[in-house]
Design a protein around this motif. Sequence first.
Motif, PDB file in Angstrom:
ATOM      1  N   ASP A 132       2.200   1.483  -5.484  1.00 56.69           N
ATOM      2  CA  ASP A 132       1.894   0.123  -5.041  1.00 56.69           C
ATOM      3  C   ASP A 132       3.164  -0.504  -4.484  1.00 56.69           C
ATOM      4  O   ASP A 132       4.199  -0.494  -5.139  1.00 56.69           O
ATOM      5  N   ILE A 133       3.073  -1.023  -3.250  1.00 57.12           N
ATOM      6  CA  ILE A 133       4.257  -1.589  -2.595  1.00 57.12           C
ATOM      7  C   ILE A 133       4.095  -3.098  -2.447  1.00 57.12           C
ATOM      8  O   ILE A 133       3.085  -3.570  -1.916  1.00 57.12           O
ATOM      9  N   LYS A 134       5.069  -3.831  -2.947  1.00 56.75           N
ATOM     10  CA  LYS A 134       5.013  -5.300  -2.871  1.00 56.75           C
ATOM     11  C   LYS A 134       6.150  -5.854  -2.035  1.00 56.75           C
ATOM     12  O   LYS A 134       7.278  -5.370  -2.101  1.00 56.75           O
ATOM     13  N   TYR A 135       5.847  -6.903  -1.287  1.00 55.69           N
ATOM     14  CA  TYR A 135       6.874  -7.608  -0.521  1.00 55.69           C
ATOM     15  C   TYR A 135       7.790  -8.377  -1.457  1.00 55.69           C
ATOM     16  O   TYR A 135       7.311  -9.027  -2.381  1.00 55.69           O
ATOM     17  N   LEU A 136       9.065  -8.331  -1.211  1.00 57.05           N
ATOM     18  CA  LEU A 136      10.000  -9.232  -1.869  1.00 57.05           C
ATOM     19  C   LEU A 136      10.592 -10.084  -0.750  1.00 57.05           C
ATOM     20  O   LEU A 136      10.350  -9.815   0.426  1.00 57.05           O
ATOM     21  N   GLN A 137      11.384 -11.096  -1.114  1.00 58.44           N
ATOM     22  CA  GLN A 137      12.004 -11.910  -0.075  1.00 58.44           C
ATOM     23  C   GLN A 137      12.804 -11.012   0.862  1.00 58.44           C
ATOM     24  O   GLN A 137      12.769 -11.165   2.069  1.00 58.44           O
ATOM     25  N   GLN A 138      13.496 -10.070   0.249  1.00 56.25           N
ATOM     26  CA  GLN A 138      14.169  -9.053   1.049  1.00 56.25           C
ATOM     27  C   GLN A 138      13.821  -7.686   0.484  1.00 56.25           C
ATOM     28  O   GLN A 138      13.991  -7.447  -0.709  1.00 56.25           O
ATOM     29  N   GLY A 139      13.295  -6.826   1.322  1.00 55.06           N
ATOM     30  CA  GLY A 139      12.934  -5.481   0.886  1.00 55.06           C
ATOM     31  C   GLY A 139      11.589  -5.418   0.189  1.00 55.06           C
ATOM     32  O   GLY A 139      10.757  -6.331   0.321  1.00 55.06           O
ATOM     33  N   ARG A 140      11.380  -4.355  -0.568  1.00 55.14           N
ATOM     34  CA  ARG A 140      10.085  -4.114  -1.220  1.00 55.14           C
ATOM     35  C   ARG A 140      10.312  -3.628  -2.643  1.00 55.14           C
ATOM     36  O   ARG A 140      11.318  -2.994  -2.946  1.00 55.14           O
ATOM     37  N   GLU A 141       9.322  -3.864  -3.494  1.00 54.28           N
ATOM     38  CA  GLU A 141       9.337  -3.268  -4.813  1.00 54.28           C
ATOM     39  C   GLU A 141       8.151  -2.322  -4.917  1.00 54.28           C
ATOM     40  O   GLU A 141       7.015  -2.705  -4.628  1.00 54.28           O
ATOM     41  N   VAL A 142       8.435  -1.093  -5.316  1.00 53.84           N
ATOM     42  CA  VAL A 142       7.385  -0.084  -5.439  1.00 53.84           C
ATOM     43  C   VAL A 142       7.147   0.209  -6.908  1.00 53.84           C
ATOM     44  O   VAL A 142       8.095   0.366  -7.680  1.00 53.84           O
ATOM     45  N   THR A 143       5.883   0.274  -7.295  1.00 60.59           N
ATOM     46  CA  THR A 143       5.529   0.653  -8.658  1.00 60.59           C
ATOM     47  C   THR A 143       4.752   1.959  -8.595  1.00 60.59           C
ATOM     48  O   THR A 143       3.732   2.051  -7.906  1.00 60.59           O
ATOM     49  N   LEU A 144       5.277   2.973  -9.283  1.00 59.90           N
ATOM     50  CA  LEU A 144       4.632   4.288  -9.302  1.00 59.90           C
ATOM     51  C   LEU A 144       4.024   4.515 -10.681  1.00 59.90           C
ATOM     52  O   LEU A 144       4.730   4.405 -11.689  1.00 59.90           O
ATOM     53  N   THR A 145       2.739   4.798 -10.719  1.00 63.87           N
ATOM     54  CA  THR A 145       2.051   4.992 -11.991  1.00 63.87           C
ATOM     55  C   THR A 145       1.294   6.315 -11.983  1.00 63.87           C
ATOM     56  O   THR A 145       0.359   6.492 -11.196  1.00 63.87           O
ATOM     57  N   ALA A 146       1.701   7.226 -12.880  1.00 64.47           N
ATOM     58  CA  ALA A 146       1.003   8.513 -12.975  1.00 64.47           C
ATOM     59  C   ALA A 146      -0.346   8.303 -13.643  1.00 64.47           C
ATOM     60  O   ALA A 146      -0.474   7.514 -14.583  1.00 64.47           O
ATOM     61  N   GLN A 147      -1.344   8.997 -13.147  1.00 65.48           N
ATOM     62  CA  GLN A 147      -2.695   8.906 -13.694  1.00 65.48           C
ATOM     63  C   GLN A 147      -3.145  10.213 -14.328  1.00 65.48           C
ATOM     64  O   GLN A 147      -4.195  10.260 -14.966  1.00 65.48           O
ATOM     65  N   THR A 148      -2.405  11.275 -14.029  1.00 61.05           N
ATOM     66  CA  THR A 148      -2.742  12.610 -14.549  1.00 61.05           C
ATOM     67  C   THR A 148      -1.438  13.336 -14.896  1.00 61.05           C
ATOM     68  O   THR A 148      -0.345  12.864 -14.557  1.00 61.05           O
ATOM     69  N   LEU A 149      -1.601  14.489 -15.516  1.00 60.72           N
ATOM     70  CA  LEU A 149      -0.432  15.312 -15.831  1.00 60.72           C
ATOM     71  C   LEU A 149       0.289  15.727 -14.539  1.00 60.72           C
ATOM     72  O   LEU A 149       1.523  15.745 -14.482  1.00 60.72           O
ATOM     73  N   ALA A 150      -0.483  16.034 -13.500  1.00 62.86           N
ATOM     74  CA  ALA A 150       0.129  16.427 -12.220  1.00 62.86           C
ATOM     75  C   ALA A 150       0.971  15.287 -11.648  1.00 62.86           C
ATOM     76  O   ALA A 150       2.052  15.510 -11.093  1.00 62.86           O
TER      77      ALA A 150
END
Length: 162
Positions: A132-150
């Motif tokens: 998930d990529i979110k706008y910040l005032q400058q740049g972006r914040e990405v949140t990575l969430t695993a849903q499986t073992l892979a």
Amino acid sequence: MDFDEEEMLPVKVYLENEIETVSLGTKLAQAIQPPLTLYLSGELGAGKTTFSRGLIQSLGHKGAVKSPTYTLVEPYELAGMDIYHFDLYRLSDAEELEFMGIRDYFADTSLCIVEWPDKGAGILPAADLLIDIKYLQQGREVTLTAQTLAGETLLTAAKLAN
Ligand SMILES: Nc1ncnc2c1ncn2[C@@H]1O[C@H](COP(=O)(O)OP(=O)(O)O)[C@@H](O)[C@H]1O
Ligand SMILES: [Mg+2]
């Protein structure tokens, strides 16, 4: 080893500029082992296609990476791996995915990258990793969430796990 959702915390990464968004794709590319499905969410212009370009080109694709907004899916055949880059933004009904034979894309040799996965809810196969990529005032914040073992294995191998 089992996948335990409770033990796998979301990973947050700050991306200062476009180059860093491409680099995140490069980082993950080194650890990709099909079959794998990545969901990419975030507003228009967040950087979903930019990240996909970094990933697809690092996996060996030499040409451009176009946004599949109008075609819904763009295929890339690489040695030992088929990449399918979806953009479901223009999908009016998730049922349309049935007509395009969506399940056939999600094969053992496939890496499926899906922009706007919400539009395919109910029919789209599940993800191994949510990005998930979110706008910040400058740049972006990405949140990575695993849903499986892979997905967890991918984050660990790419040295992104907490
Ligand atoms: N980390 C970043 N910081 C600032 N701008 C970025 C960053 N990553 C990408 N961009 C810019 O944001 C835009 C992203 O466009 P695109 O990747 O097509 O978004 P999406 O596919 O999410 O609609 C591009 O103009 C790109 O240069
Ligand atoms: Mg896009």
